[in-house]
Design a protein around this motif. Structure first.
Motif, PDB file in Angstrom:
ATOM      1  N   ASN A  17       0.819  -1.219   0.000  1.00 15.49           N
ATOM      2  CA  ASN A  17       0.000   0.000   0.000  1.00 15.49           C
ATOM      3  C   ASN A  17       0.853   1.270   0.000  1.00 15.49           C
ATOM      4  O   ASN A  17       0.604   2.197   0.762  1.00 15.49           O
ATOM      5  CB  ASN A  17      -0.958   0.010   1.196  1.00 15.49           C
ATOM      6  CG  ASN A  17      -1.931  -1.159   1.126  1.00 15.49           C
ATOM      7  OD1 ASN A  17      -2.298  -1.610   0.047  1.00 15.49           O
ATOM      8  ND2 ASN A  17      -2.319  -1.666   2.283  1.00 15.49           N
ATOM      9  N   CYS A  18       1.870   1.302  -0.842  1.00 18.59           N
ATOM     10  CA  CYS A  18       2.828   2.407  -0.802  1.00 18.59           C
ATOM     11  C   CYS A  18       2.398   3.588  -1.690  1.00 18.59           C
ATOM     12  O   CYS A  18       2.922   4.679  -1.562  1.00 18.59           O
ATOM     13  CB  CYS A  18       4.199   1.918  -1.247  1.00 18.59           C
ATOM     14  SG  CYS A  18       4.229   1.549  -3.008  1.00 18.59           S
ATOM     15  N   GLY A  19       1.495   3.341  -2.602  1.00 20.81           N
ATOM     16  CA  GLY A  19       0.978   4.457  -3.412  1.00 20.81           C
ATOM     17  C   GLY A  19       1.801   4.792  -4.646  1.00 20.81           C
ATOM     18  O   GLY A  19       1.430   5.683  -5.408  1.00 20.81           O
ATOM     19  N   ALA A  20       2.897   4.099  -4.869  1.00 21.18           N
ATOM     20  CA  ALA A  20       3.770   4.454  -5.991  1.00 21.18           C
ATOM     21  C   ALA A  20       3.091   4.246  -7.354  1.00 21.18           C
ATOM     22  O   ALA A  20       3.477   4.857  -8.340  1.00 21.18           O
ATOM     23  CB  ALA A  20       5.064   3.650  -5.940  1.00 21.18           C
ATOM     24  N   GLY A  22       0.164   5.128  -8.003  1.00 25.97           N
ATOM     25  CA  GLY A  22      -0.877   6.130  -8.212  1.00 25.97           C
ATOM     26  C   GLY A  22      -2.182   5.738  -7.535  1.00 25.97           C
ATOM     27  O   GLY A  22      -3.137   6.508  -7.520  1.00 25.97           O
ATOM     28  N   CYS A  23      -2.253   4.527  -6.960  1.00 25.55           N
ATOM     29  CA  CYS A  23      -3.435   4.113  -6.201  1.00 25.55           C
ATOM     30  C   CYS A  23      -3.086   4.158  -4.717  1.00 25.55           C
ATOM     31  O   CYS A  23      -1.942   3.926  -4.346  1.00 25.55           O
ATOM     32  CB  CYS A  23      -3.840   2.689  -6.554  1.00 25.55           C
ATOM     33  SG  CYS A  23      -4.376   2.512  -8.248  1.00 25.55           S
ATOM     34  N   LYS A  24      -4.099   4.428  -3.911  1.00 26.93           N
ATOM     35  CA  LYS A  24      -3.825   4.508  -2.473  1.00 26.93           C
ATOM     36  C   LYS A  24      -3.485   3.134  -1.906  1.00 26.93           C
ATOM     37  O   LYS A  24      -2.663   2.995  -1.019  1.00 26.93           O
ATOM     38  CB  LYS A  24      -5.038   5.079  -1.735  1.00 26.93           C
ATOM     39  CG  LYS A  24      -5.190   6.572  -1.941  1.00 26.93           C
ATOM     40  CD  LYS A  24      -5.915   7.205  -0.740  1.00 26.93           C
ATOM     41  CE  LYS A  24      -6.189   8.670  -1.017  1.00 26.93           C
ATOM     42  NZ  LYS A  24      -7.286   8.848  -2.016  1.00 26.93           N
ATOM     43  N   GLU A  28      -7.004  -1.235  -4.598  1.00 29.87           N
ATOM     44  CA  GLU A  28      -7.495  -0.313  -5.618  1.00 29.87           C
ATOM     45  C   GLU A  28      -6.770  -0.586  -6.954  1.00 29.87           C
ATOM     46  O   GLU A  28      -7.387  -0.608  -8.020  1.00 29.87           O
ATOM     47  CB  GLU A  28      -7.233   1.123  -5.151  1.00 29.87           C
ATOM     48  CG  GLU A  28      -7.912   2.180  -5.997  1.00 29.87           C
ATOM     49  CD  GLU A  28      -7.501   3.597  -5.594  1.00 29.87           C
ATOM     50  OE1 GLU A  28      -7.165   3.828  -4.403  1.00 29.87           O
ATOM     51  OE2 GLU A  28      -7.479   4.458  -6.492  1.00 29.87           O
ATOM     52  N   PHE A  29      -5.466  -0.816  -6.840  1.00 28.38           N
ATOM     53  CA  PHE A  29      -4.671  -1.117  -8.034  1.00 28.38           C
ATOM     54  C   PHE A  29      -5.152  -2.428  -8.677  1.00 28.38           C
ATOM     55  O   PHE A  29      -5.277  -2.524  -9.907  1.00 28.38           O
ATOM     56  CB  PHE A  29      -3.193  -1.202  -7.646  1.00 28.38           C
ATOM     57  CG  PHE A  29      -2.255  -1.373  -8.818  1.00 28.38           C
ATOM     58  CD1 PHE A  29      -2.158  -0.398  -9.802  1.00 28.38           C
ATOM     59  CD2 PHE A  29      -1.447  -2.502  -8.926  1.00 28.38           C
ATOM     60  CE1 PHE A  29      -1.289  -0.547 -10.883  1.00 28.38           C
ATOM     61  CE2 PHE A  29      -0.572  -2.662  -9.999  1.00 28.38           C
ATOM     62  CZ  PHE A  29      -0.492  -1.689 -10.971  1.00 28.38           C
ATOM     63  N   ALA A  30      -5.465  -3.392  -7.831  1.00 28.71           N
ATOM     64  CA  ALA A  30      -5.941  -4.686  -8.345  1.00 28.71           C
ATOM     65  C   ALA A  30      -7.230  -4.492  -9.141  1.00 28.71           C
ATOM     66  O   ALA A  30      -7.413  -5.066 -10.217  1.00 28.71           O
ATOM     67  CB  ALA A  30      -6.172  -5.658  -7.193  1.00 28.71           C
TER      68      ALA A  30
HETATM   69  S1  SF4 Z   1       0.283  -2.013  -6.070  1.00 26.50           S
HETATM   70 FE1  SF4 Z   1       0.602   0.137  -5.805  1.00 26.50          FE
HETATM   71  S2  SF4 Z   1       0.293   0.407  -3.647  1.00 26.50           S
HETATM   72 FE2  SF4 Z   1       0.583  -1.759  -3.958  1.00 26.50          FE
HETATM   73  S3  SF4 Z   1       2.743  -2.083  -3.700  1.00 26.50           S
HETATM   74 FE3  SF4 Z   1       2.461  -1.759  -5.842  1.00 26.50          FE
HETATM   75  S4  SF4 Z   1       2.777   0.397  -6.126  1.00 26.50           S
HETATM   76 FE4  SF4 Z   1       2.495   0.087  -3.951  1.00 26.50          FE
END
Ligand code: SF4
Ligand code: B12
Lengths: 462, 315
Positions: A17-20, A22-24, A28-30
């Motif tokens: 959940n690092c946000g890199a 662009g998703c919080k 959300e990225f999934a």
């Molecule tokens: S999916 Fe997004 S939030 Fe999750 S680890 Fe990768 S960059 Fe970070």
């Protein structure tokens, strides 16, 4: 055809959940990945192994591949559902148009330029043709090479297809142009030779069989050399063309989505043979148009046509625009105040809705008649005029809101609004909410310029 | 790899609806039309038992904004609905005709119901194919027109086109039941609205075999994608077993002419004489591929091309 769940994808993510990306959150990225709104590469924390696993998991059952390079590149395939409402269709099918090596050189040049320059505007989008297909009819390698040369010279950003069954002729074409043209048709007779050429030149290869089942051995053979394949189960010509051809394409697509891997490739449809099957060019173009439009709905990933008649291409390109809009996204433009031409304090103020189609019809009609006016676009959540009148989004309050937000009252000296004829029912409501005088305009915006003129509304002076 | 065609087994099927009645059924038609009966989505899975049928639109007055190219194609016959009906049956061999009694509209001629019934009877005499009776779209007048038409057409098993939630449709349903006709239910591009209207109609005692539904046809370029989705979802639901959506689907394919690309004079698009009919043919064929069983059309070229093509849905 079990659809992928976000959870399956989430389990392969780093869960940091690092946000890199662009998703919080990784979840959300999934979700974005499943909806194809992001790519696995967007997460920098994935190790190579997980990245590969994810890519494999997310790969659509219909392979996505490119034809051409640089400006000439088009992407085809990549679908994962049978019906657009289940997700969306991806990569609108490029339309290639043919030139022939038995044409005079200046004819080849002329038609190529027509293909290159063809464009029509619809709903704020410029519809264009995507490729030129050079067909050998002479069987003469030299003639063919010359035709390819001209077609390439006279086009800038068209993808190229080389069409011949003869490997020698194909080679001659490839000698002239080798930036990933589409090679077609590989049949039972020549598949080995063409597949080798395709592999050597890193070109996509179109396979042609008479029927769906006959494609299977062709795929198997071609796969020994290359995996960039397209499938043509044989266009049917004659009164049954539309039904039989779309049915074959549907069968292939359904098999692909149910994971019959030999069919996991984009499809290719040719309608250009009609130019030789019908003596009357109008009849030929009509037939091509009818067939191609149906195949856009039913799973054609590339179309190769002969006609450059705008009346014949318009239905095909319109169907493509409609079928390939993303059903998950509202079709809307930004509400607000739009300047049409060069309006001033005496120019008329017209009201319309923010449905893309509605906005572009109205703006287009006003622009092509050189009208100077203010167009107030209200927020109906992307609904057309009569739809939003019926559904209660087109209200006095909605008009009042844009009037206030856009300071139109400081920009014009008069207080006259023209609303669409189809919004006549809300005239009183708009008057009460805004205090402006409201005039009911025409039913169709194409009649609007004439109406403004007749009613003396082009300049409104107190 | 062993190839098996991806044929799916569906639980449900679409009802078969008959329009028209021959002498042996108590009517006076030479033949009947049967719609629906699909047990699969794609023809390769199983051919459609009855191919989609084209019905030619006839209006009882030419004052309804009939597009120029159609006027030119049909000529004087559009002045007289009986002539119009007779001509299209003879010239184009259509299997069924729709008579739109639009002159009854209070917004148009407000013709009395009796006058419209005379036209209807004349047409029943003049042609021997099954008939669809269309109203004018006025929610009050249409009820009167349909109730009377049901009586006048006793025995002929016409289709009453169409009923919707904005009208006192229960009266039309009763009349259809009493006189043995078919009703067409209409809802604007929405699966749930379509379903709820059908449910009400079935609850009033009509059976699936007496109902056809029209979930709205948006023209090519004017929202056809909504129609594609709605018709597809309806047909898939029917095949999954949703009883309230297991009726044949009808399409007002003439809506194609709502799109300006079909009718507007615009040089850069090429002659509209070619564009319009293609627009209608493509719209009709698109909805037929998505599941439509009945196509209301009116350009002769489009009618012929689509009629020819549809035969192959059943092979
Ligand atoms: S999916 Fe997004 S939030 Fe999750 S680890 Fe990768 S960059 Fe970070
Ligand atoms: C597609 C469609 C839908 C789509 C909407 C897509 C969208 N983004 O709008 C969906 C499925 C969502 C839908 C829903 C509904 N719909 Co609907 N829908 C249609 C349909 C088929 C086409 C509408 C369309 O796209 N028109 C094209 C655009 C470009 O037209 P337009 O916005 O009117 O713009 C033209 C003119 O108004 C004029 N114009 C525009 N701006 C201006 C400005 C000025 C100054 C002037 C002079 C002229 C002008 O020029 C434009 C170009 O010609 C129509 C039937 C038809 N007309 O064919 C029914 C229709 C509009 N729907 C109808 C209904 C009843 C509904 C629903 C209420 C039913 C429901 N399902 O609950 C809902 C309402 C939803 C809501 N508002 O919350 C009815 C409305 C009846 C009425 N007049 O009262 C119609 C007429 C169908 C019918 N015969 O019953 N619908």
């Amino acid at each position: 055809m079990a659809q992928l769940s976000a959870m399956d994808v989430y389990n392969l993510l780093p869960k940091a959940n690092c946000g890199a990306c662009g998703c919080k959150t990784c979840m959300e990225f999934a979700t974005k990945l499943v909806n194809r709104e992001a790519k696995p590469e967007d997460c920098p924390k994935l190790d190579d192994e997980s990245l590969e696993k994810l890519q494999e998991l997310l790969a659509p059952p219909v392979k996505e591949l490119t034809i051409g390079e640089g400006d000439r590149e088009v992407t085809v395939g990549g679908d994962e559902v049978m019906f657009r409402h289940e997700l969306s269709f991806f990569n609108p099918p490029p339309v290639f148009v043919t030139v022939y090596d038995d044409m005079e050189e200046d004819e080849i040049a002329g038609k190529t330029e027509e293909i290159q320059e063809f464009q029509v505007e619809r709903v704020g989008e410029v519809l264009k043709l995507d490729g030129v297909a050079v067909v050998s009819r002479t069987g003469d390698p030299e003639k063919y090479a010359r035709a390819v040369e001209i077609a390439v010279e006279r086009s800038e950003d068209l993808a190229v297809a080389l069409i011949t069954t003869d490997p020698k002729v194909m080679e001659a074409g490839l000698d002239v142009f080798d930036e990933r043209p589409l090679l077609y048709p590989a049949t039972e007779e020549n598949v080995e030779d063409l597949a080798k050429l395709a592999a050597d030149g890193d070109c996509p290869l179109g396979l042609h069989a008479r029927d769906v089942e006959d494609l299977v051995p062709l795929v198997v053979e071609a796969q020994q050399y290359t995996d960039d394949l397209l499938l043509d189960p044989g266009t049917e010509f004659g009164p049954h063309d539309v039904v039989s051809t779309t049915d074959k394409l549907a069968e292939i697509r359904k098999a692909a989505i149910e994971e019959f891997e030999s069919f996991g490739y984009p499809t290719l449809v040719t309608t250009f043979p009609y130019a030789f099957l019908e003596d009357d060019p109008v009849k030929a173009a009509r037939r091509e148009s009818y067939l191609a439009s149906a195949c856009v709905l039913r799973y054609a990933d590339i179309l190769i046509m002969d006609t450059v008649e705008p009346w014949a291409l318009l239905p095909v390109l319109t169907q493509r625009q409609c079928v390939y809009t993303d059903p998950r996204e509202p079709q809307e433009v930004e509400p607000g105040l739009y300047r049409i031409g060069d309006p001033d304090e005496n120019s008329p103020v017209l009201v319309t809705t923010n449905f893309t189609l509605t906005y572009h019809c109205v703006a287009g009609d006003l622009e092509s008649a050189d009208i100077d006016c203010w167009l107030l676009v209200i927020d109906t959540g992307g609904l057309a005029v009569d739809v939003s009148v019926a559904g209660g989004q087109f209200t006095g309050e909605a008009v009042k809101e844009v009037i206030e937000e856009t300071d139109i009252e400081d920009k014009v000296e008069h207080r006259v609004l023209v609303i669409p004829g189809k919004a006549a029912a809300v005239k009183g409501d708009v008057e009460d909410a805004t205090g402006w005088d409201v005039m009911i305009g025409t039913q169709d915006s194409s009649e609007l310029p004439e109406f403004l003129e007749k009613e003396g509304l082009l300049r409104i002076e107190e | 790899p062993e190839y098996e065609p991806p044929v799916e087994e569906y639980e449900g099927c679409v009802a078969e609806v008959q329009i028209g009645a021959t002498r042996s059924d108590g009517g006076s038609r030479d033949r009947v039309v049967v719609l629906g009966g699909e047990r699969a989505y794609f023809p390769f899975e199983e051919p459609r038992p009855n191919p989609p049928v084209v019905t030619f639109d006839v209006f009882d007055t030419p004052d309804v904004g009939i597009p120029g190219p159609i006027r030119e194609e049909l000529g004087d016959v559009i002045e007289d609905p009986v002539d119009w009906a007779r001509t299209v049956v003879k010239r184009y061999g259509v299997d069924i005709v729709t008579v739109h009694l639009v002159s009854t509209s209070p917004k148009l001629h407000d013709a009395p119901v009796e006058e419209a019934m005379e036209t209807l009877e004349d047409i029943l005499d003049a042609v021997k194919v099954p008939i669809i009776v269309g109203g004018s779209g006025d929610p009050e007048k249409d009820v009167e027109v349909f109730v009377k038409a049901a009586e006048v057409c006793e025995g002929e098993r016409v289709m009453l086109s169409s009923i919707n939630e904005d009208m006192d449709f229960e009266r039309v349903v009763e009349a259809a039941k009493e006189h043995g006709h078919v009703v067409l239910t209409f809802a604007p591009v929405d699966v749930n609205l379509m379903k709820s209207l059908n449910k009400k109609v079935l609850n009033r005692g009509l059976s699936k075999e007496d109902v056809v539904m029209d979930p709205t046809t948006c023209a090519l370029g004017y929202g056809i994608e909504y129609t594609i989705d709605v018709m597809t979802r309806i047909r898939l639901a029917a095949l999954k077993g949703d009883e309230h959506l297991q009726m044949p689907i009808s399409s007002g394919s003439t809506n194609a002419w709502a799109a300006r690309e079909a009718w507007m004079k615009e040089e850069s698009w090429g002659p509209r004489e070619y564009r319009g009919p293609l627009w209608e043919a493509v719209t009709a064929t698109t909805v037929a591929l998505c599941g439509a069983d009945l196509l209301m059309m009116f350009h002769p070229w489009a009618v012929q091309v689509v009629m020819e093509a549809m035969e192959y849905m059943a092979e």
